[in-house]
Design a protein around this motif. Structure first.
Motif, PDB file in Angstrom:
ATOM      1  N   VAL A  66      35.175  37.562  48.120  1.00 25.24           N
ATOM      2  CA  VAL A  66      36.080  37.922  47.035  1.00 25.24           C
ATOM      3  C   VAL A  66      36.265  39.437  46.994  1.00 25.24           C
ATOM      4  N   VAL A  67      37.536  39.852  46.914  1.00 22.36           N
ATOM      5  CA  VAL A  67      37.873  41.261  46.728  1.00 22.36           C
ATOM      6  C   VAL A  67      38.566  41.363  45.373  1.00 22.36           C
ATOM      7  N   ALA A  68      37.960  42.129  44.455  1.00 20.89           N
ATOM      8  CA  ALA A  68      38.527  42.233  43.107  1.00 20.89           C
ATOM      9  C   ALA A  68      39.399  43.473  43.009  1.00 20.89           C
ATOM     10  N   VAL A  69      40.316  43.446  42.056  1.00 24.07           N
ATOM     11  CA  VAL A  69      41.165  44.614  41.837  1.00 24.07           C
ATOM     12  C   VAL A  69      41.431  44.750  40.337  1.00 24.07           C
ATOM     13  N   LEU A  70      41.418  45.997  39.901  1.00 26.45           N
ATOM     14  CA  LEU A  70      41.737  46.304  38.503  1.00 26.45           C
ATOM     15  C   LEU A  70      42.760  47.430  38.542  1.00 26.45           C
ATOM     16  N   ALA A  71      44.003  47.087  38.350  1.00 29.42           N
ATOM     17  CA  ALA A  71      45.062  48.092  38.521  1.00 29.42           C
ATOM     18  C   ALA A  71      46.341  47.626  37.848  1.00 29.42           C
ATOM     19  N   PRO A  72      47.168  48.587  37.432  1.00 31.37           N
ATOM     20  CA  PRO A  72      48.508  48.231  36.953  1.00 31.37           C
ATOM     21  C   PRO A  72      49.412  47.935  38.159  1.00 31.37           C
ATOM     22  N   ASN A  73      50.701  47.808  37.900  1.00 27.80           N
ATOM     23  CA  ASN A  73      51.642  47.434  38.970  1.00 27.80           C
ATOM     24  C   ASN A  73      52.005  48.618  39.874  1.00 27.80           C
ATOM     25  N   VAL A  74      50.995  49.129  40.577  1.00 28.95           N
ATOM     26  CA  VAL A  74      51.201  50.234  41.520  1.00 28.95           C
ATOM     27  C   VAL A  74      51.311  49.639  42.930  1.00 28.95           C
ATOM     28  N   PRO A  75      51.769  50.443  43.923  1.00 20.48           N
ATOM     29  CA  PRO A  75      51.966  49.884  45.267  1.00 20.48           C
ATOM     30  C   PRO A  75      50.738  49.159  45.826  1.00 20.48           C
ATOM     31  N   ALA A  76      49.552  49.728  45.640  1.00 22.93           N
ATOM     32  CA  ALA A  76      48.349  49.103  46.193  1.00 22.93           C
ATOM     33  C   ALA A  76      48.181  47.684  45.645  1.00 22.93           C
ATOM     34  N   MET A  77      48.480  47.513  44.362  1.00 20.50           N
ATOM     35  CA  MET A  77      48.330  46.205  43.732  1.00 20.50           C
ATOM     36  C   MET A  77      49.216  45.179  44.427  1.00 20.50           C
ATOM     37  N   ALA A  89      40.156  36.894  52.998  1.00 24.33           N
ATOM     38  CA  ALA A  89      39.403  36.971  51.746  1.00 24.33           C
ATOM     39  C   ALA A  89      40.220  36.438  50.564  1.00 24.33           C
ATOM     40  N   VAL A  90      39.579  36.447  49.398  1.00 27.08           N
ATOM     41  CA  VAL A  90      40.180  35.888  48.191  1.00 27.08           C
ATOM     42  C   VAL A  90      40.415  37.032  47.207  1.00 27.08           C
ATOM     43  N   LEU A  91      41.627  37.137  46.708  1.00 30.40           N
ATOM     44  CA  LEU A  91      41.982  38.227  45.796  1.00 30.40           C
ATOM     45  C   LEU A  91      41.681  37.836  44.357  1.00 30.40           C
ATOM     46  N   CYS A  92      40.885  38.658  43.704  1.00 28.87           N
ATOM     47  CA  CYS A  92      40.582  38.410  42.291  1.00 28.87           C
ATOM     48  C   CYS A  92      41.157  39.551  41.467  1.00 28.87           C
ATOM     49  N   THR A  93      42.229  39.267  40.740  1.00 27.56           N
ATOM     50  CA  THR A  93      42.887  40.298  39.938  1.00 27.56           C
ATOM     51  C   THR A  93      42.318  40.276  38.522  1.00 27.56           C
ATOM     52  N   LEU A  94      41.875  41.431  38.070  1.00 29.13           N
ATOM     53  CA  LEU A  94      41.255  41.498  36.743  1.00 29.13           C
ATOM     54  C   LEU A  94      42.241  42.030  35.710  1.00 29.13           C
ATOM     55  N   ASN A  95      42.062  41.566  34.507  1.00 32.15           N
ATOM     56  CA  ASN A  95      42.922  41.949  33.391  1.00 32.15           C
ATOM     57  C   ASN A  95      42.637  43.390  32.968  1.00 32.15           C
ATOM     58  N   MET A  96      43.708  44.189  32.845  1.00 32.25           N
ATOM     59  CA  MET A  96      43.542  45.609  32.529  1.00 32.25           C
ATOM     60  C   MET A  96      42.976  45.851  31.142  1.00 32.25           C
ATOM     61  N   HIS A 109      30.202  37.101  38.264  1.00 26.18           N
ATOM     62  CA  HIS A 109      30.542  35.684  38.411  1.00 26.18           C
ATOM     63  C   HIS A 109      31.295  35.416  39.716  1.00 26.18           C
ATOM     64  N   SER A 110      32.222  36.312  40.055  1.00 28.21           N
ATOM     65  CA  SER A 110      33.038  36.108  41.257  1.00 28.21           C
ATOM     66  C   SER A 110      32.297  36.528  42.523  1.00 28.21           C
ATOM     67  N   GLU A 111      31.185  37.258  42.337  1.00 25.40           N
ATOM     68  CA  GLU A 111      30.434  37.811  43.476  1.00 25.40           C
ATOM     69  C   GLU A 111      31.322  38.678  44.363  1.00 25.40           C
ATOM     70  N   ALA A 112      32.202  39.437  43.708  1.00 19.76           N
ATOM     71  CA  ALA A 112      33.118  40.297  44.456  1.00 19.76           C
ATOM     72  C   ALA A 112      32.332  41.283  45.317  1.00 19.76           C
ATOM     73  N   LYS A 113      32.765  41.440  46.562  1.00 22.45           N
ATOM     74  CA  LYS A 113      32.102  42.374  47.480  1.00 22.45           C
ATOM     75  C   LYS A 113      32.650  43.779  47.308  1.00 22.45           C
ATOM     76  N   ILE A 114      33.909  43.827  46.904  1.00 25.65           N
ATOM     77  CA  ILE A 114      34.580  45.115  46.747  1.00 25.65           C
ATOM     78  C   ILE A 114      35.390  45.045  45.466  1.00 25.65           C
ATOM     79  N   ILE A 115      35.440  46.172  44.744  1.00 26.42           N
ATOM     80  CA  ILE A 115      36.350  46.264  43.608  1.00 26.42           C
ATOM     81  C   ILE A 115      37.287  47.452  43.867  1.00 26.42           C
ATOM     82  N   ILE A 116      38.559  47.137  43.939  1.00 23.03           N
ATOM     83  CA  ILE A 116      39.572  48.171  44.146  1.00 23.03           C
ATOM     84  C   ILE A 116      40.110  48.520  42.774  1.00 23.03           C
ATOM     85  N   VAL A 117      40.057  49.806  42.441  1.00 22.16           N
ATOM     86  CA  VAL A 117      40.356  50.167  41.048  1.00 22.16           C
ATOM     87  C   VAL A 117      41.290  51.365  40.979  1.00 22.16           C
TER      88      VAL A 117
END
Lengths: 556, 556
Positions: A66-77, A89-96, A109-117
């Protein structure tokens, strides 16, 4: 039948990754994404996603991680919606709107390996990891990848520690290889993303989407939006919400252009529509409300009809009517996180065009029928599983069945099986079926107010409140009552420069509703909202509870 | 991922049957089909298909049985596209141009249990069964179901024997039950239809489509046609051809209206377009040619832009240009029976709008790129399987890969595996890839002319001939030659009232083509065609062969 041969020539797992590859092949030199002064073509977007997928694998991401992300609607997102699945991998998008405690819960809970923020949210993630580190060995904590402001890499990145293990999105992307072999799913039923339910009422659940369900829901969402090829899509819906109602993938499938914006304001919406000749956008009713109540100097005439998909909460017919006056074409959809976003659409019939405006808005505020990719939506008695009669009155639970329903709740097979009991996904929403087959939501089962044994649909009362000239927003919850059990309590937010008294509002409701449905209490205040624009009724319920029972002298 | 549960709530085999059920639910009272004075609603179409499916089961059709049909685009033909799969059976549509001998071959090969036949073709089927009866026991012969003219049941049904086992479509339908439980596929990879290749060059092969490939190709075809909801579709493409290029199912998916017509003439096309406000239609280039050459008194102004999907043969740019002048919007597609019909589309780019007309037509006459449901189209060296360079010059074989490729050839696993060798479907067509990625067909590999060691694309020469003001239709084949191996031989059909000599035409070609590509022989005659409008080159090749070698004195 003899002669059939299932092989790589005729059997490829369905996956939205295909949409990006095709966009790069067919629409390679067309603009894929605009963000301020930043512009990419589809060829570049495929290249960037391939490189980032390669970089993810290089830093240790394996198939199914799982790769998590916490971001608004920017290009990376946007890019992560392809790059993460392309790494297998599996994308886990988190609520801002989540706080550090919730983020730490979800990362664990998601056992995310990486969090992109995104840099704006780095402090939340830092604090979340701080919390996690109390119970989690350091080597099991997720690694941070920070996303700086694209054209301003020196943007405030307080807390970013380049000396530590922390990575930076663009630098990491640059380490990726263009000749990386995309890790397509071996099985289309495999997971592509993880969307935690908004958790307005309970502990968030991790909803798993498969490559297949994402693929099919994307095509269905394109079709119900009447989105022809090369649309210009304005990102007003957060991408973290059901993967942008499937249109992260959908804009690629149609070779369109994504107009990304960090903040969603009426001013930016109007400006971007005319600047980029936007054809489609989306938004919860609260976003529509913001648009129709925008100050005159922020409004700009629409360059052409702009199609707006709305959903997330039943839109008051008054709001639909106003939007039409502005020149927006509203497509009213309904769905839940568990249905990959959009599941039903209120398909508009040409013969309705000649009806009076208020009747039209009322018809359009219904949730409609299943979209083309869903097998069925039904209103059922949750005990007997019998369909309710199509009388527009008998309430039942809204249930869904089809390939665009989630795979299940992560690590909660019991909840999954409960939700699927009887072979349908049980939404917890209450609704009716009209004689023409269209369904209409009446309430979340937990939001229904029971007063003197009568069910009161909070949506119905809210819809009346929205027609009051002074009211900007309103929500109805039950207030505990010694005599009636509950009585309706209204929370209203008035328009700037307008006024109204509690008595006036109650009287207005009594003139437009059966007596027992009218609120007995009116509270004037700003309404608490989730980041997707949903009103947080749980907060209001607590507030109403704290008020205690209404005195008996108000009984009729 | 733990927590996932595949069950009936989230896992339903993909099948076009869903499209009909949804059309009846959402668009129940809208007109589904018009045929002369006959009109049905989607509710009625679902009812009729359900009853006919029930009746089929009642007369002994079991899951997996083949039900054949020989009929023009009449209502029964449309209904069978749903009714037969709803009975769990496989629909085998036969080409209307076949003679009794071919029909008997195909009925035997497919082991059809029932043959449904339009009254106009009853004599063919009777004769075919007569042939079969010489080698097949009576109880194994297919049963006949005759389709009478809908609003004229006393229409000529010479040979129909109600005293025998023969059945009549409407009477059989009436025996069906509305509460019949539709036999949905248990596996989406199961067969839905059987389409015999047109057999212009070899023994027809039975191409099997799965429910999955039909479903996905339908959605893709809707999207590439920019077909929004509730289209009005004029049936000019025979439904027996790749199931009407998937749009038998597609019109249901979009809740549209089918305008059926028994005969395809320019007069009927123009009349139906204005009468029914047609939005979409289709047709091979020969149909387009018929439209642009229609007598003035048969032409009617278009009520709005009518989208015409063309394919089946590369359309000469001159024809595309003329169609645009009429107000038609051409969507140029390409595919084969083995790709469920449509596989690629020449996606039009807005920046091409400003190019000169002839340049636009030239761009549009290319076959383009894979549609959204196909994984890929490539031009490959058939030996090394390497992609050719995108130089617009290097020829290779057109190959396809993806879920919309056939399941295989019935009872011919060897041919299936040969066609799929290397993991791609080998089309036998030759083409090039242009620098912008779009592919362009150069020829069927069997139609290429090799003259003095040079490859001559018959399509390229034909395209020049089509620009000659006097030529209505043209085809180029190789004529055997003692010196050159082959020389190009033109068969041309002049426009009414126009004239041209062999010398003029050869000179015209020499002015517009490399010398060696210009025809050395010109034959004036009507061109033999298949029922889908494809010119039967095999007939012309035989004719050219019979001419013998061209004398040597014509060498340069």
């Amino acid at each position: 039948m003899e002669g059939m041969d299932r092989c790589s020539a005729n059997c490829v797992p369905l996956t939205p990754i295909t949409f990006l590859e095709r966009a790069a092949a067919v629409f390679g030199e067309r603009i894929s994404l605009v963000y301020g002064t930043v512009r990419f073509t589809w060829r570049e977007t495929l290249e960037r996603c391939t490189k980032f997928a390669s970089a993810l694998v290089h830093v240790g991401i394996s198939r199914g991680d799982v790769v998590a992300v916490l971001a608004p609607n920017v290009p990376a997102m946007y890019e992560l919606h392809f790059a993460v699945p392309m790494a297998g991998a599996v994308l886990c998008t988190l609520n801002m709107r989540h706080d550090a405690a919730m983020v730490s819960t979800l990362l664990s809970h998601s056992e995310a390996k990486i969090i992109i923020v995104d840099y704006q949210f780095l402090h939340i993630v830092k604090a979340a990891i701080e919390i996690m580190s109390k119970t989690t060995p350091t080597e099991e904590l997720p690694r941070i990848v920070i996303v700086k402001e694209f054209d301003r890499p020196s943007s405030n990145t307080n807390g970013f520690d380049s000396a530590s293990d922390d990575l930076e999105y663009e630098s990491l992307l640059e380490t990726g290889k263009l000749d990386f072999e995309i890790k397509r799913p071996k099985d289309e039923w495999g997971p592509i993303s993880l969307n935690y339910t908004s958790g307005t009422t309970s502990r968030p659940k991790g909803v798993i989407y498969s490559h297949r369900s994402a693929y099919l829901n994307t095509l269905s969402t394109i079709l119900l939006n009447e989105m022809s090829s090369m649309p210009v899509y304005l990102w007003t819906v957060p991408m973290f919400h059901c993967n942008g109602w499937s249109l992260t993938w959908g804009v690629a499938a149609q070779g369109g252009t994504n107009i990304c914006q960090r903040n969603v304001t009426a001013k930016e919406i109007f400006a971007n529509i005319s600047l980029h000749k936007v054809t489609h956008m989306g938004g919860a009713p609260t976003v529509l409300n913001m648009i129709i109540n925008a100050p005159i100097n922020e409004q700009k005439p629409l360059p052409w009809k702009v199609t707006v998909m709305t959903g997330g909460a039943p839109p008051p017919s008054h709001v639909l009517y106003k939007m039409r006056e502005f020149g927006f074409l509203i497509v009213h959809c309904y769905g839940l996180t568990e249905t990959c976003g959009t599941a039903t659409v209120c398909s508009w019939k040409p013969e309705w065009d000649s009806l009076p405006d208020d009747k039209q808005a009322k018809l359009k505020s219904r949730q409609g029928m299943e979209h083309v990719g869903l097998e069925g939506v039904d209103i059922k008695d949750p005990i007997t599983m019998e369909s309710v009669p199509a009388d527009g009155k008998t309430m039942g639970e809204v249930m869904f069945r089809g390939n665009t329903v989630m795979s299940g709740y992560l690590k909660d097979l019991k909840a999954t099986q409960e939700a699927f009991k009887g072979g349908w996904f049980r939404s917890g929403d209450l609704g009716v079926r009209h004689p023409d087959g269209y369904i209409e939501l009446k309430d979340r089962s937990k939001d229904i107010i029971i007063s003197g044994g009568e069910n009161i649909s909070s949506i119905e009362v809210e819809s009346v409140l929205f027609n009051h000239p002074s009211i900007l927003e309103a929500a109805i919850v039950g207030r505990p009552d010694d005599h009636w059990g509950e009585t309706p309590c209204a929370f209203v937010n008035l328009k700037n420069g307008f006024s109204a008294t509690e008595e006036e509002i109650i009287k207005f409701c009594r003139n437009n509703l059966p007596h027992y449905m009218a609120p007995r209490t009116v509270v004037f205040r700003d309404l608490p909202k989730s980041s997707t624009g949903k009103i947080l009724k749980l907060v209001l319920k607590e507030e109403a509870k704290a008020m205690g029972s209404l005195t008996k002298r108000l009984t009729e």
